[in-house]
Design a protein around this motif. Structure first.
Motif, mmCIF file in Angstrom:
data_model
loop_
_atom_site.group_PDB
_atom_site.id
_atom_site.type_symbol
_atom_site.label_atom_id
_atom_site.label_comp_id
_atom_site.label_asym_id
_atom_site.label_seq_id
_atom_site.Cartn_x
_atom_site.Cartn_y
_atom_site.Cartn_z
ATOM 1 N N SER A 33 -14.960 20.921 46.071
ATOM 2 C CA SER A 33 -14.835 20.883 44.611
ATOM 3 C C SER A 33 -13.551 21.551 44.141
ATOM 4 O O SER A 33 -12.877 21.056 43.232
ATOM 5 C CB SER A 33 -16.023 21.598 43.961
ATOM 6 O OG SER A 33 -17.209 20.915 44.256
ATOM 7 N N LEU A 34 -13.197 22.653 44.769
ATOM 8 C CA LEU A 34 -11.958 23.350 44.426
ATOM 9 C C LEU A 34 -10.742 22.479 44.723
ATOM 10 O O LEU A 34 -9.819 22.383 43.909
ATOM 11 C CB LEU A 34 -11.866 24.668 45.193
ATOM 12 C CG LEU A 34 -10.619 25.507 44.950
ATOM 13 C CD1 LEU A 34 -10.550 25.948 43.492
ATOM 14 C CD2 LEU A 34 -10.615 26.702 45.881
ATOM 15 N N ALA A 35 -10.749 21.814 45.874
ATOM 16 C CA ALA A 35 -9.641 20.927 46.232
ATOM 17 C C ALA A 35 -9.529 19.763 45.251
ATOM 18 O O ALA A 35 -8.421 19.396 44.840
ATOM 19 C CB ALA A 35 -9.829 20.408 47.661
ATOM 20 N N GLU A 36 -10.661 19.181 44.869
ATOM 21 C CA GLU A 36 -10.644 18.090 43.892
ATOM 22 C C GLU A 36 -10.091 18.561 42.554
ATOM 23 O O GLU A 36 -9.295 17.858 41.924
ATOM 24 C CB GLU A 36 -12.052 17.518 43.703
ATOM 25 C CG GLU A 36 -12.562 16.737 44.877
ATOM 26 C CD GLU A 36 -14.001 16.302 44.710
ATOM 27 O OE1 GLU A 36 -14.661 16.715 43.725
ATOM 28 O OE2 GLU A 36 -14.480 15.550 45.569
ATOM 29 N N ALA A 37 -10.498 19.749 42.134
ATOM 30 C CA ALA A 37 -10.021 20.284 40.859
ATOM 31 C C ALA A 37 -8.518 20.539 40.911
ATOM 32 O O ALA A 37 -7.792 20.205 39.966
ATOM 33 C CB ALA A 37 -10.768 21.572 40.516
ATOM 34 N N LEU A 38 -8.031 21.107 42.000
ATOM 35 C CA LEU A 38 -6.600 21.367 42.126
ATOM 36 C C LEU A 38 -5.796 20.068 42.162
ATOM 37 O O LEU A 38 -4.725 19.975 41.550
ATOM 38 C CB LEU A 38 -6.319 22.206 43.377
ATOM 39 C CG LEU A 38 -6.772 23.656 43.299
ATOM 40 C CD1 LEU A 38 -6.576 24.345 44.646
ATOM 41 C CD2 LEU A 38 -6.033 24.392 42.204
ATOM 42 N N LEU A 39 -6.311 19.077 42.858
ATOM 43 C CA LEU A 39 -5.637 17.769 42.871
ATOM 44 C C LEU A 39 -5.574 17.185 41.470
ATOM 45 O O LEU A 39 -4.539 16.646 41.054
ATOM 46 C CB LEU A 39 -6.366 16.803 43.809
ATOM 47 C CG LEU A 39 -6.097 16.958 45.284
ATOM 48 C CD1 LEU A 39 -7.009 16.028 46.081
ATOM 49 C CD2 LEU A 39 -4.643 16.677 45.607
ATOM 50 N N ALA A 40 -6.665 17.272 40.743
ATOM 51 C CA ALA A 40 -6.704 16.725 39.383
ATOM 52 C C ALA A 40 -5.729 17.463 38.462
ATOM 53 O O ALA A 40 -5.099 16.841 37.612
ATOM 54 C CB ALA A 40 -8.118 16.793 38.823
ATOM 55 N N VAL A 41 -5.592 18.764 38.646
ATOM 56 C CA VAL A 41 -4.677 19.539 37.808
ATOM 57 C C VAL A 41 -3.228 19.179 38.117
ATOM 58 O O VAL A 41 -2.426 18.944 37.216
ATOM 59 C CB VAL A 41 -4.915 21.055 38.002
ATOM 60 C CG1 VAL A 41 -3.786 21.875 37.401
ATOM 61 C CG2 VAL A 41 -6.249 21.454 37.388
ATOM 62 N N PHE A 42 -2.877 19.126 39.392
ATOM 63 C CA PHE A 42 -1.486 18.882 39.762
ATOM 64 C C PHE A 42 -1.099 17.408 39.741
ATOM 65 O O PHE A 42 0.083 17.082 39.633
ATOM 66 C CB PHE A 42 -1.187 19.489 41.130
ATOM 67 C CG PHE A 42 -1.171 20.992 41.104
ATOM 68 C CD1 PHE A 42 -0.178 21.677 40.438
ATOM 69 C CD2 PHE A 42 -2.177 21.710 41.715
ATOM 70 C CE1 PHE A 42 -0.164 23.064 40.393
ATOM 71 C CE2 PHE A 42 -2.180 23.094 41.684
ATOM 72 C CZ PHE A 42 -1.170 23.767 41.017
ATOM 73 N N LEU A 43 -2.076 16.522 39.845
ATOM 74 C CA LEU A 43 -1.796 15.083 39.828
ATOM 75 C C LEU A 43 -2.472 14.429 38.622
ATOM 76 O O LEU A 43 -2.984 13.320 38.710
ATOM 77 C CB LEU A 43 -2.267 14.440 41.139
ATOM 78 C CG LEU A 43 -1.628 15.003 42.405
ATOM 79 C CD1 LEU A 43 -2.274 14.396 43.638
ATOM 80 C CD2 LEU A 43 -0.130 14.777 42.414
ATOM 81 N N TRP A 44 -2.465 15.110 37.481
ATOM 82 C CA TRP A 44 -3.161 14.648 36.281
ATOM 83 C C TRP A 44 -2.705 13.266 35.845
ATOM 84 O O TRP A 44 -3.494 12.495 35.319
ATOM 85 C CB TRP A 44 -2.993 15.644 35.145
ATOM 86 C CG TRP A 44 -1.562 15.909 34.769
ATOM 87 C CD1 TRP A 44 -0.781 16.902 35.250
ATOM 88 C CD2 TRP A 44 -0.762 15.143 33.874
ATOM 89 N NE1 TRP A 44 0.470 16.809 34.705
ATOM 90 C CE2 TRP A 44 0.517 15.742 33.854
ATOM 91 C CE3 TRP A 44 -0.983 14.019 33.085
ATOM 92 C CZ2 TRP A 44 1.556 15.249 33.080
ATOM 93 C CZ3 TRP A 44 0.059 13.538 32.305
ATOM 94 C CH2 TRP A 44 1.307 14.144 32.310
#
Length: 57
Positions: A33-44
């Motif tokens: 979940s943390l990895a998905e959230a970080l991906l979504a933030v940096f690759l918005w």
């Protein structure tokens, strides 16, 4: 002096992560979940284009 302080902080954080993992505070699901959230933030911009950034199942 600054390098030693940074190294001590890094070791402190790594030991904390290990202890949290061993005692069940950090799980594989949490990391996913943390990895998905970080991906979504940096690759918005990809999220806005409809790209699915969910990892795994």
């Amino acid at each position: 002096m600054v390098r030693w302080r940074a190294l001590i902080i890094l070791i402190y954080v790594l030991i904390g992560i290990y202890v949290a993992w061993v005692h069940g505070y950090i799980t594989a699901g949490f990391l996913r979940s943390l990895a998905e959230a970080l991906l979504a933030v940096f690759l918005w911009f990809l999220v806005l284009l409809g790209v699915d950034l969910h990892i795994g199942k």
